[in-house]
Design an enzyme around this catalytic site. Structure first.
Site, PDB file in Angstrom:
ATOM      1  N   GLU A 232      45.914  30.489  34.236  1.00 47.78           N
ATOM      2  CA  GLU A 232      44.537  30.970  34.161  1.00 47.78           C
ATOM      3  C   GLU A 232      44.198  31.326  32.718  1.00 47.78           C
ATOM      4  O   GLU A 232      45.022  31.906  32.005  1.00 47.78           O
ATOM      5  CB  GLU A 232      44.350  32.199  35.053  1.00 47.78           C
ATOM      6  CG  GLU A 232      44.466  31.882  36.527  1.00 47.78           C
ATOM      7  CD  GLU A 232      44.238  33.076  37.428  1.00 47.78           C
ATOM      8  OE1 GLU A 232      44.062  32.864  38.629  1.00 47.78           O
ATOM      9  OE2 GLU A 232      44.232  34.221  36.925  1.00 47.78           O
TER      10      GLU A 232
ATOM     11  N   CYS B 219      41.685  43.583  43.132  1.00 50.05           N
ATOM     12  CA  CYS B 219      40.699  43.989  42.124  1.00 50.05           C
ATOM     13  C   CYS B 219      39.270  43.850  42.629  1.00 50.05           C
ATOM     14  O   CYS B 219      38.919  42.898  43.315  1.00 50.05           O
ATOM     15  CB  CYS B 219      40.906  43.212  40.840  1.00 50.05           C
ATOM     16  SG  CYS B 219      42.506  43.546  40.092  1.00 50.05           S
TER      17      CYS B 219
ATOM     18  N   SER C 101      40.774  32.727  35.943  1.00 44.57           N
ATOM     19  CA  SER C 101      40.816  33.873  36.841  1.00 44.57           C
ATOM     20  C   SER C 101      39.471  34.000  37.538  1.00 44.57           C
ATOM     21  O   SER C 101      38.434  33.603  37.002  1.00 44.57           O
ATOM     22  CB  SER C 101      41.099  35.142  36.038  1.00 44.57           C
ATOM     23  OG  SER C 101      40.738  36.290  36.758  1.00 44.57           O
TER      24      SER C 101
ATOM     25  N   CYS D  39      46.400  39.328  47.808  1.00 48.78           N
ATOM     26  CA  CYS D  39      46.052  38.865  46.466  1.00 48.78           C
ATOM     27  C   CYS D  39      46.119  37.353  46.303  1.00 48.78           C
ATOM     28  O   CYS D  39      46.378  36.620  47.234  1.00 48.78           O
ATOM     29  CB  CYS D  39      46.878  39.608  45.428  1.00 48.78           C
ATOM     30  SG  CYS D  39      46.315  41.329  45.250  1.00 48.78           S
ATOM     31  N   ASP D  40      45.937  36.923  45.058  1.00 47.67           N
ATOM     32  CA  ASP D  40      45.460  35.590  44.715  1.00 47.67           C
ATOM     33  C   ASP D  40      46.134  34.421  45.423  1.00 47.67           C
ATOM     34  O   ASP D  40      45.476  33.603  46.042  1.00 47.67           O
ATOM     35  CB  ASP D  40      45.572  35.391  43.205  1.00 47.67           C
ATOM     36  CG  ASP D  40      44.649  36.313  42.432  1.00 47.67           C
ATOM     37  OD1 ASP D  40      44.353  37.403  42.943  1.00 47.67           O
ATOM     38  OD2 ASP D  40      44.225  35.961  41.325  1.00 47.67           O
ATOM     39  N   LYS D  41      47.452  34.271  45.288  1.00 48.77           N
ATOM     40  CA  LYS D  41      48.117  33.089  45.843  1.00 48.77           C
ATOM     41  C   LYS D  41      48.708  33.352  47.212  1.00 48.77           C
ATOM     42  O   LYS D  41      49.165  32.418  47.877  1.00 48.77           O
ATOM     43  CB  LYS D  41      49.231  32.601  44.896  1.00 48.77           C
ATOM     44  CG  LYS D  41      48.776  32.394  43.466  1.00 48.77           C
ATOM     45  CD  LYS D  41      47.585  31.446  43.370  1.00 48.77           C
ATOM     46  CE  LYS D  41      46.985  31.438  41.986  1.00 48.77           C
ATOM     47  NZ  LYS D  41      46.358  32.713  41.584  1.00 48.77           N
TER      48      LYS D  41
END
Length: 611
Positions: free
Chosen positions: A489, A192, A515, A123-125
């Protein structure tokens, strides 16, 4: 000439008897001494659906590595779920966690003198944090992610997390409908399902060359995802021996992630309309790599790279699983390479050049392998599951239509302008970023009066309270890396604008970020930020903001003299100058420390440590 094992510091010599005793207590066998010790950098957590299925995978990778004679040791990093942290002060911690992840990997790997590592991210980070660490450490590294979530399905159409956020704020939608959307939007494990930040970074990792084909696009639930982990385990052992036994330094991250590799990755990002967060992360990773890659390069690439792949949130037609069916990331790279827009000579962790990988894995290549076809036919199962490899569904046929399919050739591009653009002007002297793939072309030129808010919370209240009307430009200040601190975000403000049916009638600009799920005329990363004296902090209600994407410009309709007068008045506030005038926010010591050390967004939002 071979390179000495880093681990020899703790495994060789009479004085290291104590360390060897501890290695034995960890399970190291006699025959494993003197061979590469490989760190398995996992990020399992039950807070994040993108990571909840990783709990057994580290041990699977360990077993595969040890089949080949090496010793492997697993540890975990933290991992924040941006979706759960969104909309409250939890989001302040998201971007700072990237640097903490990088530090923790560096600490563990250097403290124990591991020789190589497999990074299990998603995921993101987490992916960018591990990438930053890999550049610092510069030891043989292979990345493999947990994979994308399957798209949700309801009433015969795809949906995802962003649909749940938008519909929940739309007062015309019933509670019963919202409950149905909530129950179907996220059907299990994986990051996601749209081309949001997590999937964008996992795809870019293929383009950089540190991840294997299929890393960014094979759904988390598919059995072929497990094979990808096995392949990564075999590859890291091979690369460790190449470096330490054979003296081949081509396998080192800094020799893979060169300036040209970053240019290739950014070209891919622009071509697929990836998350604007990737700009922050690529700049940060390049800085750790010592690669000559800057905001000016992104601007240059955005002017010549077309949009060849449009995926949610930029369309409702396709999700990442559809990109896989169309040939994945190497399918897009193939089209870019044919147009001369990427360099096929860059090296990869699998020992291939980009051109060789495209020849072998691009589904439209005459030399495509059966292995590649099997990878890209991996399909969703259309049922809820939080277990990796729980299904083995396959598409009957691939999507190779480059005129009207998910991935297009240059001749049939979704738009000649790419999916990301860098704008500059008197309120963004050092630049800002917009995801043009998510902006309706009817509003690429937009001007309107500013509605200024000095926090995300105030903006949300204003939008939902009817203070924002058609034609307005929402301006959110003091949410940059320093001003937040943490650079939140702004997904909720953009989602609320859509829920008020103003998605094509308003713009939002901020020194914060967005985001990967954001679309619409949303412009972020404005640099310098308000807290650093940036002119965005001088904008007032009613000022006319002028946005021109084709000309790459963003300005407030004020003269230099008027801006100078406002700056003088702001500076007269003394210690309170360039601080939010109305915001009430408690900031922890950890976040205050981050805010005092962090660079601006155009430099990647990394911590500045003086030599």
């Amino acid at each position: 000439m071979k390179n000495p094992l880093r681990s020899s510091f703790s495994t060789e010599g009479r004085r290291m008897a104590g360390a060897r005793a501890l290695w034995r207590a960890n399970g190291m066998k006699e025959e494993q001494f003197g061979k590469p010790i490989i760190a398995i950098v996992n990020s399992f957590t039950q807070f994040v659906p993108g990571h909840t299925h990783l709990h057994e995978i580290g041990q699977l990778v360990k077993a595969e590595i040890e089949k080949q004679g090496c010793f492997a040791a697993e540890f975990n990093t933290i991992a924040i779920d941006d979706g759960i942290a969104m909309g409250h002060d939890g989001m302040l911690y998201s971007l700072p966690s990237r640097d903490i992840i990088a530090d923790s990997v560096e600490y563990m790997v250097n403290a124990h003198k591991a020789d190589a590592m497999v990074c299990i991210s998603n995921c993101d980070k987490i992916t960018p944090g591990m990438l930053m660490a890999s550049m610092r450490l510069n030891i043989p590294t292979v990345f493999v992610s947990g994979g994308p979530m399957e798209a949700g399905e309801l009433d015969g159409r795809h949906l995802d997390l962003i649909d749940a956020m938008i519909e929940s704020a739309d007062t015309s939608v019933s509670d019963e409908r919202i409950e149905q959307v909530e129950r179907h939007a996220c059907p299990g494990c994986g990051c996601c399902s749209g081309m949001f930040t997590a999937n964008s970074m996992n795809c870019l990792n293929e383009a950089i060359g540190l991840a294997l084909p299929g890393n960014g696009t094979i759904v988390a639930t598919h059995k072929n995802r497990i094979q990808l982990f096995r392949d990564a385990a075999k590859q890291i052992v091979e690369n460790a021996y190449k470096y330490y036994r054979d003296g081949d330094d081509s396998v080192l991250p800094r020799n893979i992630a060169t300036r040209q590799a970053f240019l290739n990755a950014m070209s891919l990002d622009i071509a697929m309309g990836g998350s604007t967060n990737t700009v922050l992360h690529l700049l940060a990773v390049a800085q750790e790599a010592g690669a000559d890659f800057h905001m000016e390069d992104i601007d240059m690439l955005s002017r010549k790279t077309p949009c060849l792949c449009k995926v949610a949130p930029n369309t409702h037609t396709y999700h990442v699983q559809d990109v896989n069916r169309a040939g994945g990331i190497l399918g897009i790279m193939n089209e870019l390479m044919k147009a001369g827009l990427v360099d096929g000579s860059t090296r990869r962790a699998d020992g291939l050049t980009l051109a060789e990988a495209v020849d072998k894995y691009a589904v439209t290549s005459p030399n495509v392998t059966e292995e590649a076809i099997r990878k890209y036919k991996s399909a969703p199962a259309h049922r809820f599951s939080i277990q990796m490899g729980s299904q083995e569904s396959y598409y009957k046929e691939l999507d190779t239509d480059r005129a009207e399919g998910c991935i297009r050739d240059v001749e049939h591009a979704y738009s000649k302008d790419g999916g990301l653009a860098v704008l500059r002007g008197n309120i963004a002297l050092d630049g800002c970023v917009v995801k043009t793939a998510g902006v309706d072309e009817s509003i690429w030129k937009f001007s309107g009066p500013a509605k200024v808010f000095d926090s995300q919370d105030a903006a949300c209240e204003g939008i939902l309270g009817g203070k924002v009307v058609s034609g307005d430009v929402v301006v959110i200040t003091y949410e940059g890396p320093k001003g937040g601190p943490g650079m939140q975000e702004m997904l909720y403000p953009t989602s609320y604008i859509k829920s008020r049916h103003l998605g094509k009638e308003c713009a939002l600009i901020t020194d914060g970020r967005f985001s990967g799920g954001t679309s619409g005329l949303s412009i972020g990363h404005i640099s310098p930020e308000a807290a650093s004296g940036g002119a965005i902090g001088l904008v007032r209600d009613g000022d006319i903001i002028e946005i021109n994407i084709p000309e790459r410009s963003i300005n407030v309709r004020l003269s230099d003299e008027e801006l100078a007068e406002r700056r003088k008045a702001e500076e007269a506030r003394g210690k309170k100058a360039f601080t939010p005038p109305t915001r009430q926010r408690e900031v922890s010591k950890a976040l205050r420390a981050y805010g005092k050390m962090v660079s601006s967004a155009d430099k990647g939002g990394v911590r500045i440590v003086e030599d």
